[in-house]
Design a protein around this motif. Structure first.
Motif: not given
Length: 853
Positions: A377-389, A408-409, A437-440, A451-459
Motif C-alpha cells: 500500500p502506498r500513495y504518491s506513486c507515479s504511473s503511465a499506461i503504455v499499450d494496455g499496461t 518509507r519511500n 525522494f518522492q516522484p510526481s 524510457c520513462f521521465y518523472f519529476f521528483c523532490t530530490q535536490q
C-alpha cells in the motif's frame, strides 16, 4: 516549385536569425546587481600564463547585452603589475564605444558597440617591442606600451577582476565564449565556455581550469526548468492539463474555473453557470485528450462530471458529500476501453493498494475494484499506461498500510496487465544516489528511447529518467529550487507533443487551507545533465566529445525553437482578437469584497456630473492603461522600465487587497524568481530606491516596509484610480460613492496592455466586480441613454460576449433610429459568440431589441 523555394528561403532566414542568439558561453552578471553578485572568471585559475619570450594573443567572442554597456570586459595583469584592459565607454549622444586601456592611458576604438550579436575580438601583446594591438569587431588599434617589455607572465580575468589591487567595480554586461590563448601562432589554451563543472570550465588543450564566481552558463538553459506561472488559492485546487494545446485547468469549487495558457502565459477565469463539480478535494480533475473533455471525478462515490465549454457548466447533477480516501493516488485514462484507472492513495490514516477501474462514459457501468497484494500500500506513486499496461513507480507507504507503522519511500517499478490484472515486478532498489525522494504522480513515456521521465523532490526538484530493464536513475534537469515542505504536496509531470515541452505543476497546501501552485516548463526531449557536465582534469576526459556533440545539441535546440516560434506566430495570428473574456466570480486568495447580491442604491447622474477626480497631475492610473502623471502635469510613464512598472503595480495591487501589503518573500518570488535569495534582495533594494526617486516627482507617495511586508501609501493630494475604485467598491455603496465608482469604471479596463500571470488574477477579479456593478446599472430606467451606451461599451471591454451589454446597446440604438448600427453590433456579437463558444447565439436580432419577428 516557387512556393517550395520561398518556404526554404524563409526557413534559412529563420535559422540564420536563430543562430544569432547565444547558445553557449558564460553570462557575465553585472549592474543592476550589486557588486557582490557580479561574475568573475580567472583564466588558468588566476595563475600566471608564461610568455616564454613570445607574443601572446588573446581571442574570444562577445555577445553584448543592453543591460549595462559600460565598464570592464576583461583585464590582463602582467607579472610586473601593468594592466591592459578592454572596456566600454560613453561617447556623444550616449553612444557606446570600446576602449583599450594601457596603464592609465585610454585609446578609443572607433567602432560603435553592436548589441545582441556575436562579435570577435583579439588582443596581441608584443613583449619584445612593447606594443599592444587590439582588434574589435573588425576595427584595429595599435599602441606602444613600454611597461610590458620583458614581461614573463600574464594573468587574465573576465568580468569583475578578482586580483588584489586591480579590482574595478564597473563591469560590462556581456556573454563570452571560445576564449583562446596563443603564443605566437601556437594555440596553448581554448576555453569553449560550454560544458563546465559548477564554477569551473577546463580548456580543451592543456585541461587548465578557468575558475569563476557567480557563474551563469548559457548552456544550462537546455537542462533548466523555467517558471512560467504562480498562483495563490484560498483552498486547494484540482489541476488538469490539456496536452493538445498546453492548457492548464484549475478548480477548487463549482463556481469558477481558472485556465492558464502556457503558450501565451495568460490566465482566464471562467464563471461556471451551473452543474455540480464532482471533486470535493484536490487531485480529482483530469483532461482526456481522446474525448477533448475536462472531467472532474470523485472515487469515493464514483461520481463523474464533465465540463461543457458551450454552456460553461458542469454536466454532473450530484454533489459529492463523502470524505476523501484517495489523496495522491495515481490516475490515468486508458483509451483502449475509455476507462479511468486509479491506483493507491491515502485517507483516514491508511495507505491503500487498490486498483480502481471506472467507466465515466458508460452510465450505469459498475466500477471494478481489485487489491494488488503484490504491491505494498502506498500513495504518491507515479504511473503511465503504455499499450494496455499500467506502469507504477515508487511512492510512499508501508506493508501494513497503517500510517503510524514506519512508512518509507519505495523505489520499485511494476507492470500491471490491465486485461488480466497480472502484476509483474520489473526491478527494485533502495537508497538512490543523490538522496531520498518522492516522484510526481504521472510519468511520461518516450517511445523512441524506450524510457520513462518523472519529476521528483530530490535536490530541490529534478527530472529523472528510468527504463524497464534496470534500477538506474539518470538526472535530466537542474533543480527547480522549489519548496517541498507543506502539509499537502502534489506534483505532476505533463507533456505537450505539439509544443515539444515538458511541464511540471507543484501544488502546496497548508493546514489553514491556503494553497499555491507553481508551473515550470522545459524543452523536450530532455538532455542528460551528464552530457553538459565537464569532468575535472583528473578524470582525463576534459575536452573530449565537446566539439562533436555540442553542435548537434545546438542544432536540435535551434530547430525546436524555430518550429515552436513558427507555431506560436501562427497561433497568435489565428487567435488575435478572439481571446475569451473573463466573466468569473473570484473568491480565491486575491478576492476582494464585491457587489454580490447586495442591493444597489439608485444613481441619478448625467455624464456632465463626472468631475469628482482630477487625473491631470499627481496620479498613478491603471484604468484605461498604465499612466503616471507627475506634480507638474507631465506624463512620466516612459521613465518606468518593465521591472520598475511591475514593482509599482505589484505594490499597488497587493496593498489594495490587504493594507499591510505583500510579504517580502512573495515579492521576491514574483519579480526575481530566477535569482538567488541574496541577488533577489539586492535587486529589490536597487529598484525600490529607483521607484522612490521617481514617485517623489509625482507627489507624497510612500513605499513602506513594516514587519516583513511591503506596501504603498498615497497621501492627501495624490491619487491612484485603482485603489480609489477598490475603496469605493468595499464601502457601503451610498449614491455618492456609486457615482464616483461609475466615473472610475468608465475610464476603461484595468491595465489592458499588460499581461502577466500574477497581474491577470487581479485583473480578472476587478473585471468580475466591474461587470456586476455595470450590469445592474444597466437595469436602472432613469439613467440617460448616452450614459447607458458608455456603460455597455465598457462592459464589452471586460466581456465581449456580454448579453446584457448587447441588449442595452442594440435597444438604445434601435430606439434612436440607428437600426443599421444596432444590426452591425448584433452581427459582430453573434460571430464572436460562435467563435468563442462553438455554438450559435440563440436569440434573433428582433428578439434582442425586444420586438416580435
Amino acid at each position: 516549385m516557387k512556393k517550395i523555394h520561398s518556404t526554404l528561403l524563409l526557413l534559412l532566414i529563420c535559422t540564420y536569425s536563430m543562430a544569432q542568439f547565444p547558445e553557449y558561453g558564460l553570462h557575465i552578471q553585472s549592474y543592476p546587481l550589486p557588486t557582490s553578485g557580479f561574475t568573475s572568471m580567472a583564466l588558468d585559475d588566476g595563475k600566471y600564463i608564461a610568455t616564454d619570450g613570445r607574443n601572446i594573443t588573446l581571442g574570444f567572442s562577445l555577445w553584448v547585452r543592453p543591460d549595462n554597456v559600460f565598464g570592464t570586459v576583461f583585464r590582463v595583469i602582467t607579472d610586473n603589475n601593468k594592466n591592459i584592459d578592454i572596456m566600454y565607454s560613453v561617447g556623444d549622444a550616449d553612444k557606446r564605444f570600446p576602449i583599450l586601456v594601457t596603464g592609465d592611458a585610454v585609446h578609443p576604438i572607433q567602432k560603435e558597440v553592436r548589441r545582441e550579436a556575436w562579435v570577435e575580438a583579439t588582443l596581441t601583446l608584443d613583449f619584445g617591442q612593447g606594443k599592444v594591438t587590439a582588434r574589435y569587431d573588425g576595427t584595429e588599434v595599435e599602441v606602444a606600451f613600454a611597461g610590458i617589455k620583458g614581461a614573463r607572465g600574464i594573468r587574465v580575468a573576465f568580468g569583475l577582476c578578482p586580483f588584489d589591487g586591480f579590482q574595478l567595480t564597473d563591469v560590462a554586461s556581456v556573454d563570452v565564449r571560445d576564449i583562446s590563448v596563443k603564443r605566437d601562432a601556437e594555440e596553448i589554451r581554448h576555453w569553449k565556455m560550454a560544458r563546465h563543472n559548477k564554477d569551473v570550465c577546463y580548456d580543451e588543450i592543456a585541461h587548465s581550469p578557468a575558475t569563476g564566481k557567480n557563474t551563469r552558463w548559457i548552456i544550462d538553459q537546455y537542462v533548466s526548468w523555467k517558471k512560467i506561472h504562480t498562483q495563490d488559492f484560498a483552498s486547494s485546487p484540482s489541476v488538469a492539463f490539456n496536452p493538445l494545446d498546453g492548457t492548464f485547468y484549475m478548480a477548487n469549487d463549482k463556481r469558477k474555473l481558472y485556465v492558464f495558457h502556457a503558450d501565451r502565459r495568460a490566465t482566464d477565469t471562467i464563471r461556471v453557470k451551473g452543474g455540480e463539480f464532482a471533486a470535493n478535494f484536490p487531485n480529482q480533475l483530469i483532461y482526456i485528450p481522446q474525448c477533448h473533455q475536462l472531467l472532474s471525478y470523485n472515487l469515493n462515490e464514483n461520481l463523474f462530471s464533465p465540463f461543457d465549454p458551450a454552456t460553461r457548466s458542469w454536466e454532473g447533477p450530484t454533489a459529492p458529500v463523502s470524505e476523501h480516501d484517495y489523496w495522491n493516488n495515481a490516475i490515468a485514462f486508458n483509451p483502449a476501453d475509455s476507462s479511468l484507472v486509479s491506483f493507491g492513495g491515502y485517507g483516514h490514516y491508511h495507505y491503500n493498494n487498490k486498483l480502481l477501474i471506472s467507466y465515466p462514459y458508460r452510465p450505469g457501468a459498475a466500477r471494478r475494484e481489485l487489491t494488488l497484494s503484490d504491491i505494498d500500500p502506498r500513495y504518491s506513486c507515479s504511473s503511465a499506461i503504455v499499450d494496455g499496461t499500467l506502469y507504477l513507480f515508487g511512492g510512499r507507504g508501508c506493508p501494513s498500510g497503517r500510517q503510524e507503522l514506519s512508512p518509507r519511500n519505495y523505489y520499485d517499478l511494476y507492470a500491471v496487465n490491465l486485461l488480466t490484472q497480472q502484476v509483474n515486478k520489473l526491478w527494485e532498489t533502495s537508497n538512490p544516489v543523490g538522496g531520498e525522494f518522492q516522484p510526481s504522480e504521472n510519468m511520461v513515456w518516450d517511445a523512441e528511447k524506450k524510457c520513462f521521465y518523472f519529476f521528483c523532490t530530490q535536490q530541490g526538484g529534478t527530472l529523472m529518467k528510468i527504463d524497464t530493464q534496470s534500477p538506474r536513475f539518470e538526472v535530466m534537469s537542474l533543480p527547480t529550487n522549489s519548496r517541498f515542505e507543506s502539509q499537502y504536496l502534489y506534483s505532476n509531470l505533463y507533456y505537450a507533443p505539439a509544443r515539444k515541452k515538458l511541464y511540471v505543476a507543484i501544488h502546496r497546501a497548508e493546514v489553514s487551507g491556503e494553497a499555491d501552485l507553481e508551473i515550470f516548463e522545459m524543452n523536450f526531449p530532455p538532455i542528460p545533465i551528464s552530457s553538459l557536465n565537464q569532468p575535472d582534469a583528473g578524470a582525463g576526459e576534459a575536452g573530449t566529445g565537446t566539439g562533436t556533440r555540442l553542435p548537434w545539441i545546438y542544432a536540435a535546440c535551434a530547430l525546436a525553437l524555430l518550429v515552436a516560434g513558427a507555431a506560436y506566430s501562427y497561433y497568435r495570428r489565428r487567435t488575435k482578437g478572439t481571446r475569451q473574456a473573463q466573466p468569473a466570480a473570484a473568491d480565491n486568495a486575491e478576492t476582494r469584497p464585491s457587489a454580490g447580491g447586495e442591493e444597489m442604491p439608485p444613481i441619478n447622474v448625467t455624464e456632465s456630473t463626472f468631475s469628482n477626480y482630477d487625473f491631470s497631475r499627481k496620479c498613478v492610473c491603471f484604468l484605461g492603461g498604465f499612466r503616471v502623471i507627475d506634480r507638474e502635469g507631465r506624463d512620466i510613464t516612459a521613465a518606468f522600465t518593465p521591472t520598475l512598472a511591475s514593482l509599482l503595480i505589484l505594490l499597488i495591487l497587493y496593498t489594495g487587497r490587504d493594507p499591510k501589503g505583500i510579504a517580502g518573500h512573495k515579492l521576491l518570488q514574483l519579480l526575481w524568481y530566477d535569482k538567488s535569495d541574496e541577488s533577489a534582495k539586492n535587486n529589490r533594494n536597487v529598484y525600490v530606491s529607483k521607484l522612490r526617486g521617481i514617485l517623489e516627482k509625482v507627489g507624497d507617495i510612500k513605499i513602506l516596509n513594516l514587519n516583513g511586508y511591503w506596501s504603498i501609501r498615497f497621501e492627501e493630494g495624490t491619487l491612484c484610480d485603482y485603489l480609489e475604485a477598490i475603496r469605493l467598491d468595499a464601502a457601503n455603496r451610498s449614491t455618492r460613492d456609486l457615482e464616483r465608482l461609475l466615473e472610475l469604471l468608465l475610464r476603461g479596463m484595468m491595465l489592458p496592455n499588460i499581461e502577466t500571470d500574477w497581474i491577470d488574477v487581479f485583473k480578472n477579479n476587478f473585471s468580475n466586480d466591474t461587470i456586476d456593478v455595470l450590469c445592474r446599472l444597466l437595469e436602472q430606467d432613469d439613467l440617460p441613454e448616452t450614459l447607458k451606451l458608455r456603460i455597455a461599451d465598457t462592459l464589452f471591454q471586460h466581456d465581449y460576449i456580454n448579453e446584457d451589454a448587447l441588449r442595452a446597446k442594440c435597444r438604445i440604438l434601435a430606439r434612436q433610429g440607428k437600426k443599421g448600427l444596432a444590426k452591425n453590433c448584433y452581427d459582430t456579437f453573434r460571430k464572436e459568440y460562435a467563435t468563442s463558444l462553438g455554438v450559435g447565439y440563440k436569440y434573433s436580432f428582433m428578439e434582442v431589441i425586444g420586438k416580435e419577428e
